[in-house]
Design an enzyme around this catalytic site. Structure first.
Site, mmCIF file in Angstrom:
data_model
loop_
_atom_site.group_PDB
_atom_site.id
_atom_site.type_symbol
_atom_site.label_atom_id
_atom_site.label_comp_id
_atom_site.label_asym_id
_atom_site.label_seq_id
_atom_site.Cartn_x
_atom_site.Cartn_y
_atom_site.Cartn_z
ATOM 1 N N ASP A 25 31.642 29.366 30.084
ATOM 2 C CA ASP A 25 31.291 29.852 31.425
ATOM 3 C C ASP A 25 32.358 29.340 32.401
ATOM 4 O O ASP A 25 32.312 28.198 32.841
ATOM 5 C CB ASP A 25 29.902 29.347 31.831
ATOM 6 N N GLU A 63 34.597 28.832 35.780
ATOM 7 C CA GLU A 63 34.512 28.900 37.241
ATOM 8 C C GLU A 63 35.908 29.265 37.712
ATOM 9 O O GLU A 63 36.910 28.882 37.085
ATOM 10 C CB GLU A 63 34.065 27.565 37.854
ATOM 11 N N ALA A 64 35.968 30.022 38.806
ATOM 12 C CA ALA A 64 37.259 30.552 39.247
ATOM 13 C C ALA A 64 37.385 30.488 40.761
ATOM 14 O O ALA A 64 36.386 30.378 41.471
ATOM 15 C CB ALA A 64 37.372 32.001 38.778
ATOM 16 N N ASP A 121 33.141 36.790 32.179
ATOM 17 C CA ASP A 121 34.012 35.664 31.803
ATOM 18 C C ASP A 121 35.225 36.132 31.001
ATOM 19 O O ASP A 121 36.344 35.672 31.233
ATOM 20 C CB ASP A 121 33.206 34.609 31.030
ATOM 21 N N HIS A 153 26.409 26.795 38.861
ATOM 22 C CA HIS A 153 27.808 27.091 39.192
ATOM 23 C C HIS A 153 28.760 25.940 38.874
ATOM 24 O O HIS A 153 29.923 25.970 39.267
ATOM 25 C CB HIS A 153 27.987 27.525 40.658
ATOM 26 N N ASP A 155 26.417 25.213 33.485
ATOM 27 C CA ASP A 155 26.044 26.608 33.185
ATOM 28 C C ASP A 155 26.149 26.835 31.668
ATOM 29 O O ASP A 155 25.240 27.396 31.046
ATOM 30 C CB ASP A 155 26.977 27.598 33.912
HETATM 31 P P1 AMP Z 1 29.042 31.505 37.993
HETATM 32 O O1 AMP Z 1 29.293 31.388 36.525
HETATM 33 O O2 AMP Z 1 27.856 32.267 38.382
HETATM 34 O O3 AMP Z 1 29.024 30.115 38.516
HETATM 35 O O4 AMP Z 1 30.265 32.241 38.648
HETATM 36 C C1 AMP Z 1 31.559 32.221 38.114
HETATM 37 C C2 AMP Z 1 32.552 32.500 39.207
HETATM 38 O O5 AMP Z 1 32.212 33.734 39.835
HETATM 39 C C3 AMP Z 1 32.597 31.489 40.316
HETATM 40 O O6 AMP Z 1 33.413 30.373 40.000
HETATM 41 C C4 AMP Z 1 33.224 32.313 41.416
HETATM 42 O O7 AMP Z 1 34.612 32.447 41.260
HETATM 43 C C5 AMP Z 1 32.602 33.701 41.188
HETATM 44 N N1 AMP Z 1 31.410 33.862 42.023
HETATM 45 C C6 AMP Z 1 30.127 33.558 41.685
HETATM 46 N N2 AMP Z 1 29.263 33.826 42.695
HETATM 47 C C7 AMP Z 1 30.039 34.320 43.703
HETATM 48 C C8 AMP Z 1 29.769 34.801 45.028
HETATM 49 N N3 AMP Z 1 28.532 34.842 45.525
HETATM 50 N N4 AMP Z 1 30.818 35.224 45.791
HETATM 51 C C9 AMP Z 1 32.074 35.211 45.311
HETATM 52 N N5 AMP Z 1 32.394 34.770 44.062
HETATM 53 C C10 AMP Z 1 31.404 34.337 43.283
HETATM 54 MG MG MG Z 2 29.250 29.335 36.102
#
Ligand code: AMP
Ligand code: MG
Length: 355
Positions: free
Chosen positions: A110, A112-113, A209, A266, A271
């Protein structure tokens, strides 16, 4: 005895090892076209009907009696009990061996970006690279890989990104760039003999991902897309198909199983661990984890996870090359194969109904 009464008696006696063997005709499972439907399927259909009529309390009591996990929503409890009887009955009728895992291991990833609030066309760079290794046979987490990466295109994290992911500027500044981290992750895979002595597949929560973050990052870093990421397991799809429920996000899937998110949402590592918990529960509940996503070289789906409706892929209708057509065809083949596999029970049921 009517089939409903038989089903009731099966549910009542199964745990005591007193299953009435005589009642099950051990016909070979030759259900070729025009062939007979094995009576065990009729029996299973009656058992399923009986389970459908049980209250939550009755389901919980029965599962506890069978020493099975009694947590989760009614859908989950019903499916767990049905799978228990299905596996036992089919094994006893010598139709199916107990569920074997297709892979020795799954690696949950998972990423993060980098991101910007409400900007769905953002060029993301991977800043956290976690990988959680699950042994599908022992059904436990056996190791983890975890590193942060330094972004190059947008080296300054937005406030939104840091607050969403909990990743500070200092943390990424002192990290290596993505290609070096990917190399170490692949050495970690080799240290576990993955792809050498052991089979494995990648598990992610949704298609993003691999099809968005990893693909964008490899393009940016001008490195080839890793072969292991071209086909993978999207846990949302497996989950909704196995438990016959709507597509859910990570937190919803956990709640539905009667589990809690552990750690901070997040955070890529947390995650991943929570996705691994769901993968383990699916294995416990008799689900074989099989690849159900394919890399689309065309435009990856836009938007963050929350903004995509049920993880469906983008439908870019512009086909630009022969290679893309071939990839789309292969994806369609994979999808239709999965559709057939996922609906096997339903097909058996309809066959019964029309018999
Ligand atoms: P997550 O695995 O849900 O934590 O999300 C992975 C990546 O998606 C995060 O590190 C963000 O780069 C992008 N991301 C997640 N939620 C948002 C959001 N509400 N707005 C913009 N980018 C998001
Ligand atoms: Mg994540």
């Amino acid at each position: 005895m009517s089939s409903a009464e038989e089903a009731k008696s099966d549910i009542a006696t199964d745990d005591k090892g007193g299953e009435t063997h005589k009642k099950i005709h051990r016909l070979k499972a030759k259900r070729d076209e025009g062939g007979e439907v094995d009576p065990v399927y009729k029996k299973l259909s009656a058992i399923n009907g009986e389970i459908n009529r049980m209250s939550v309390k009755e389901l919980q009591d029965k599962l506890a009696e069978l020493k099975l996990d009694a947590r989760g929503s009614k859908d989950i409890l019903q499916k767990r009990l049905k799978m228990h009887f299905k596996q036992r009955k089919l094994m006893k009728a010598k139709i199916k061996p107990p569920v074997e895992c297709t892979y020795d291991y799954v690696i949950v990833i998972d990423f993060e970006a980098t991101c910007q609030e409400n900007n769905y066309n953002y060029t993301h760079e991977i800043i956290e690279f976690p990988a959680v290794l699950v042994d599908c046979h022992t059904r436990e987490i056996v190791d983890e890989f975890h590193e942060y990466c330094k972004p190059v295109l947008n080296p300054r994290l937005t406030e939104f990104c840091s607050s969403l992911t909990g990743i500070s500027q200092g943390l990424v500044d002192k990290s290596d760039e993505f290609p070096a981290v990917l190399d170490r992750m692949q050495s970690w895979m080799t240290s576990h003999h993955l792809g050498i002595h052991h089979t494995f597949a990648i598990v992610t929560d949704g298609p993003w991902d691999m099809s968005r973050f990893l693909q964008m990052q490899c393009n940016l870093s001008k490195i080839p897309f890793p072969h292991w990421g071209k086909k993978w397991i999207n846990i949302r799809k497996v989950y909704s198909s196995h438990y016959s429920c709507k597509r859910m996000n990570l937190e919803e899937m956990l709640i539905n199983l009667g589990l809690k998110f552990e750690g901070t949402q997040h955070c890529g590592l947390h995650d991943s661990r929570n996705i691994a918990k769901i993968a383990i529960q699916l294995l416990e509940d008799g689900c074989d984890l099989v690849k159900n996503e394919f890399l689309h070289v065309a435009q990856p789906p836009p938007g963050p996870k929350g903004s995509r409706e049920n993880g469906s892929r983008g439908r870019d209708s512009k086909i630009r090359s022969r290679e893309e057509i071939e990839q789309r065809l292969e994806a369609l083949k994979l999808e239709s194969k999965n559709f057939v596999e996922e609906n096997q029970d339903l097909l058996e049921y309809h066959k019964l109904q029309s018999a």
